[in-house]
Design an enzyme around this catalytic site. Structure first.
Site, mmCIF file in Angstrom:
data_model
loop_
_atom_site.group_PDB
_atom_site.id
_atom_site.type_symbol
_atom_site.label_atom_id
_atom_site.label_comp_id
_atom_site.label_asym_id
_atom_site.label_seq_id
_atom_site.Cartn_x
_atom_site.Cartn_y
_atom_site.Cartn_z
ATOM 1 N N GLY A 167 0.789 -1.218 0.000
ATOM 2 C CA GLY A 167 0.000 0.000 0.000
ATOM 3 C C GLY A 167 0.822 1.268 0.000
ATOM 4 N N HIS A 205 20.424 4.013 32.817
ATOM 5 C CA HIS A 205 21.075 5.323 32.793
ATOM 6 C C HIS A 205 22.447 5.199 32.152
ATOM 7 C CE1 HIS A 205 22.459 9.252 34.208
ATOM 8 N NE2 HIS A 205 23.579 8.647 34.574
ATOM 9 N N GLY A 256 -3.903 16.955 3.662
ATOM 10 C CA GLY A 256 -4.703 15.850 4.146
ATOM 11 C C GLY A 256 -4.965 14.781 3.095
#
Length: 612
Positions: free
Chosen positions: A164, A586, A400
């Site tokens: 697609g 971290h 859009g």
């Protein structure tokens, strides 16, 4: 006769959307559910239907206005207004919602088939349990899930490759090119750190080949998986001939050229995954220098001056790419801000860092005319930021997408399609025809591949459950609480769930935890500490100080990779303690999520103490 105010109905969690098209005028006669205006939100346009039938007496909005639920669109002269039905829902699904309001795909206005379903009695070439129309992420996910559950599946695709828009001319090629742009931008800053790579030399042919190679690998993978699952793939245009048959007009070549050959597929059930296409504004000439996102990704050349029409995610991603490759960019946007849908504090960080990319950023401005000239496309503007007419080497239309519901002869199957091409579905992705389902862009906002995939699994599981008598599968439903959104710009902007703007508009009391990346060791080491992570928690009296997370937003490099944890926290109903006491490694950017939760909880030791 009486006059009735026609208002904007429930549009999910969108606070305000911009009017981009007026579909009726004073004096027009309108029917119930007829579209009145088109509005634009993030990545797509939506229709606002009429709740009554009558004659338009006054239009209360104009192009560029912002409207929300309850805004008066127009005044209608109606008969028997007191007994009129309640307003239908607009063609929209909420992008995000607080946990108390799960997202459901019931998004389209109540459309009715224009003609009774047909009845086909001719020859059949192929039969199957499930027919999937379209092979995008939603389509192939539906086909593969159904096949994995033991069903005989046929998938119809008009293009030569599966995947697609997303895989071929959307998500994947754009990210391949944006990655290259990000590396180019990163390298340009390295000389200040003592490493000078020199000015990059651009080879467009090689860059296009890289993009095509990435696309080819993924598309080839989808094709291989279809074969592994014994999914029959038919190439061609699919259109219904009745509620249990689909005609496929065969196509060939690299485009969609019809061969004249036809096949008819008989199916027990069907999943419509026919997607959408880019909106093309009629004011622009038919000229190769005017493109949509598909044309922009072909990367024919790098223009000197480029106009991006539309300040949404797609437009800003393409502006990022072309700017890095050397184009000077102008942007025109009808509303008062870019990337509508995201909180303004997130966009502000992005906009400050990207200001050098733009020569003209024209907000509250619209294009009113354009003409093709030998030297370029001349565009005329109107609005607050409107300059004199400008000439561009390339114009990108990024205003859009519109669904393909009216291109598949759905009415012959009795499937309801709205005026704008959307298809009604319920929480199981079922249309008004019980054995026909629809998923993805064609059922409404947000038009995102990751939403379509989850809808696909639901539809396939419901079908398998009903055909096989499996109650657990048959009970599947699309009940995601939130759907994340990401702008793959630099820095990336990502958000999920409730936004601050929405909380304010809806009167929801929240507690915010915001952790600035300036305090992040990893962000500082990377030289990219301009961003931040924020989390929003329920602070209503009923929460008793332990409110669950309602939403979050992140701006900074790899924000899109981080937002998934926030979405998971919302789905799981986590509170600030749950997130803050989850040990994050971290130094990472991901630990900023835990620290933002600590800020909300009042236990963060990586920031100066809060003033009391």
């Amino acid at each position: 006769m009486a006059h009735t105010d026609i208002q904007v109905p429930d549009i999910g969690d969108f606070d305000e959307v911009a009017v981009i098209e007026l579909l009726v005028k004073v004096g027009d006669t309108v029917a119930v559910d007829q579209s009145l205006i088109t509005v634009e939100s993030d990545k797509a346009s939506m229709e606002i239907p009429s709740s009554h039938a009558g004659v338009v007496k006054e239009i209360k909005v104009k192009l560029g206005d912002k409207v929300k639920q309850g805004s008066v669109v127009l005044v209608l002269e109606v008969a028997g207004a007191a007994d009129a039905p309640a307003a239908p829902a607009a063609v929209i699904a909420p992008v995000s919602a607080p946990p108390s309001a799960p997202v459901t795909p019931v998004i389209a206005s109540e459309a009715k088939p224009s003609t009774p379903a047909s009845s086909y009695t001719g020859a059949v070439d192929v039969d199957c349990d499930v027919l999937v129309l379209g092979s995008g992420p939603g389509g192939y996910s539906a086909a593969f899930r159904a096949a994995d559950l033991g069903l005989k599946v046929v998938m119809v695709e008009r293009y030569p490759e599966l995947g697609g828009v997303c895989l071929n001319v959307g998500c994947i090629p754009s990210k391949a090119l944006l990655h290259v742009a990000a590396v180019m931008d990163e390298v340009s800053h390295m000389s200040a750190l003592g490493v000078d790579f020199g000015k990059p030399k651009l080879n467009l042919d090689m860059l296009r080949a890289h993009k095509d190679k990435v696309v080819g690998k993924l598309v080839g993978g989808v094709g291989s998986m279809a074969k592994m699952r014994k999914v029959t793939v038919l190439r061609g245009y699919g259109s219904f001939v009745d509620a249990n048959h689909l005609q496929v007009e065969e196509t060939t070549g690299t485009a969609q050229d019809k061969t004249g050959g036809k096949q008819v597929v008989s199916f027990k059930t069907c999943i419509i995954a026919a997607g959408s296409q880019a909106v093309h504004l009629p004011l622009f000439p038919d000229d190769p220098r005017v493109v949509d996102s598909t044309g922009a990704l072909q990367l024919a050349k790098v223009p000197k001056r480029m106009l991006v029409v539309g300040g949404g995610i797609i437009g800003m991603e393409m502006a990022t790419l072309y700017s890095t490759l050397g184009s000077r960019i102008d942007v025109v946007e009808m509303t008062d801000g870019l990337m509508q849908g995201a909180d303004r504090d997130l966009v502000k960080v992005w906009q400050k860092m990207n200001a050098p990319r733009f020569d003209n950023l024209m907000l509250k401005t619209k294009t009113v005319s354009a003409r093709a000239m030998a030297k370029g496309i001349e565009v005329t503007f109107e609005g607050e930021g409107a300059p004199a007419p400008q000439v561009y080497d390339l114009v990108l239309q990024a205003v859009g997408r519109t669904p393909n519901g009216k291109k598949i002869a759905a009415e012959k199957a009795g499937v309801a399609v709205t005026d704008r091409g959307y298809i009604n579905v319920d929480i199981q992705m079922r249309t008004n025809v019980p054995h026909i389902f629809a998923i993805g862009d064609i059922v409404g906002q947000p038009m995102l591949a990751h939403k379509a995939v989850h809808e696909a699994h639901v539809a396939a599981e419901v079908i398998a459950g009903e055909l096989q008598g499996n109650k657990e599968l048959a009970a599947s439903a699309f009940n995601a609480r939130v759907i994340p959104s990401v702008a793959y710009t630099d820095p990336e902007v990502a958000w999920v769930g409730l936004t601050e703007d929405q909380a304010k508009a809806q009167g929801i009391k929240i507690k915010k935890g915001l952790f600035p990346w300036a305090a992040s060791g990893r962000a500082t080491a990377n030289g990219r500490n301009e961003g931040f992570t924020k989390l929003l928690f329920d602070d209503s009296p009923e929460a008793h100080g332990h409110g669950k997370i309602l939403g979050g937003g992140i701006v900074g490099p790899t924000a899109g990779d981080l937002i998934g944890e926030v979405a998971l926290a919302i789905e799981m109903g986590a509170d600030a303690v749950d997130i803050g006491k989850t040990i994050h490694p971290h130094p990472t950017l991901g630990e900023s999520i835990g620290m933002a939760a600590e800020v909300a909880h009042g236990s963060c030791t990586d920031l100066p103490p809060a003033r009391k």
